[in-house]
Design an enzyme around this catalytic site. Sequence first.
Site, PDB file in Angstrom:
ATOM      1  N   HIS A 333      44.207  37.567  44.841  1.00  0.00           N
ATOM      2  CA  HIS A 333      44.157  36.195  44.316  1.00  0.00           C
ATOM      3  C   HIS A 333      44.040  35.190  45.464  1.00  0.00           C
ATOM      4  CE1 HIS A 333      45.645  32.817  41.615  1.00  0.00           C
ATOM      5  NE2 HIS A 333      45.951  32.336  42.814  1.00  0.00           N
ATOM      6  N   GLU A 334      44.910  35.329  46.463  1.00  0.00           N
ATOM      7  CA  GLU A 334      44.934  34.351  47.558  1.00  0.00           C
ATOM      8  C   GLU A 334      43.675  34.445  48.418  1.00  0.00           C
ATOM      9  OE1 GLU A 334      47.007  32.067  47.418  1.00  0.00           O
ATOM     10  OE2 GLU A 334      48.435  32.946  46.027  1.00  0.00           O
ATOM     11  N   GLU A 357      41.867  28.576  40.304  1.00  0.00           N
ATOM     12  CA  GLU A 357      42.950  29.519  39.990  1.00  0.00           C
ATOM     13  C   GLU A 357      42.450  30.654  39.103  1.00  0.00           C
ATOM     14  OE1 GLU A 357      45.722  29.699  41.419  1.00  0.00           O
ATOM     15  OE2 GLU A 357      45.518  27.806  42.485  1.00  0.00           O
ATOM     16  N   HIS A 419      47.635  25.844  37.280  1.00  0.00           N
ATOM     17  CA  HIS A 419      48.158  27.184  36.958  1.00  0.00           C
ATOM     18  C   HIS A 419      48.485  27.313  35.481  1.00  0.00           C
ATOM     19  CE1 HIS A 419      49.085  26.788  41.319  1.00  0.00           C
ATOM     20  NE2 HIS A 419      48.673  28.045  41.332  1.00  0.00           N
TER      21      HIS A 419
END
Length: 506
Positions: A333-334, A357, A419
């Site tokens: 994800h990052e 996101e 988010h």
Amino acid sequence: MTHNSAKLHVIGLETPPFPCTEGSSMSPASSLRRPAFIAGLAAAVVAAVILYPSAKDNSVSTESVAYRAAGISFGAAGKDMRVTKTLNASGVTIKRSQQYINGMPVFGGEIVEFVGADGTTTAALGKVAKESQGQHPADDQNTQNRVRRSGVATFPGQDNKATSAKQVWFDPALFGMKGAAAVPAYQVETTAGTSVVEAASGTVLWKSPKEKEALNRAVCDLNNKSVEGRLQDYACGVAVKPGKTENGGNSQQKDVNNVFKFFDQSSTFYNGELKFDLTQNIGADYGDGVGKALRGTVRVCFNGQACPLTNAFWDGTQMTFGEGVTTLDVTGHELTHGVSQAVNGLGGQGEPGALNEGMSDIFGAFINQANGAAGADKWLIGKGTALGVIRDMANPGAHQQPDKFSQKVNTQQDNGGVHINNGIVNKTAFLVTDGQNFNGQNIKGIGSKKAIQLFWLVENSLTSSSGLQDWGKTVNAACKQLSGSGTLSAADCAEVAKATKATEVG
Ligand SMILES: [Zn+2]
């Protein structure tokens, strides 16, 4: 003014860890970035490919005609060309040769020839030195020490070491610089790059930092020390020495070893499935001798916040983890935030931020699935971290996220709900891949193999201002492109269209 929090992409639902930083015109991240030194000049070395001329010229060999067509001529330096490599690429035979003067190679004096089926050269490219000036001094210990010192000093960094120094000729003209002749020099290889140093004076004539094709990683451990929220306070290789790099380090810390492994798994996915090199495209070079690397610092804490930190983020140049939040899906994800920064520029606010996101969750999940996440775990984000599961892409409502556009949450919190509203993106990706009867649409999933290619084209087709419904249009447009190229079928795209209709984005 720099607003640090705009760059942060936290995995949780908390507000970003940093307040605005006032009175700074340059972000810590950009002040640490170093441009690749003189990389632009390297392109000048490559001469244009000139095709074999049709004019009949029986007075010279085929090779000479091709050389002449490419502007390659030999002066007093002589035509001492030695073949170094012959290979086949895309069905074409390529012969590579190196120029020598007085038995020593000319740095960058190379010719590449395309060789026809009958063994004759059909075209050539490259450059050679025409003149030389001076003689090499004795290759003794004093000379070796002098040139090695210069080579190491070219790339400041405590880990930089000279590995070899060999006699060469250097012609500045080959690199687009002023100079009339090749001069005696040394090619000094160091762990950080290549330097060409004048033999007599030790002056650096040319330098090229190491561009590693291979995966390069550096992972650091801050050991839960609380620091300010500036990159230089926790940067891996700057604030703290790496516990583990490609060259070693035997850290026993679990998070360090986890992240090191997850960098590899994420890179393998991006390289293998998408032909995208993470180290090259989003790695950072802090000038610490490690070179361009995927960098991460684990067990980070921030002043005034609970420690251990239960969060992770991409800060623009590297990854940062609190203790125990190092899982493969979070790492994927990052890292994908870094990819988005490089390919589409989606920010961290509002609908573009929710897309950012969402794309990170999508590729984080695909990377996790490629490494065994299956069944009920397939679409969970955060499982196994200190935070626990924070999102369920198959069922966003389980974590208070919307799963269709009409339920989009308008809020000032969480940078405009980045988010929260990414649940709409996540649900769409789940429907496209696995299918479901949802919101009046009975969708048959196209499977992850096709979905990965589809969402990669989407990732590359977004702009910094894309919103949720722009994203839906992009998904369908990308599908059509791939349908035309044979990767997906028209029937697949009909299912994709149903999925975006179900989540009300397209
Ligand atoms: Zn994120």
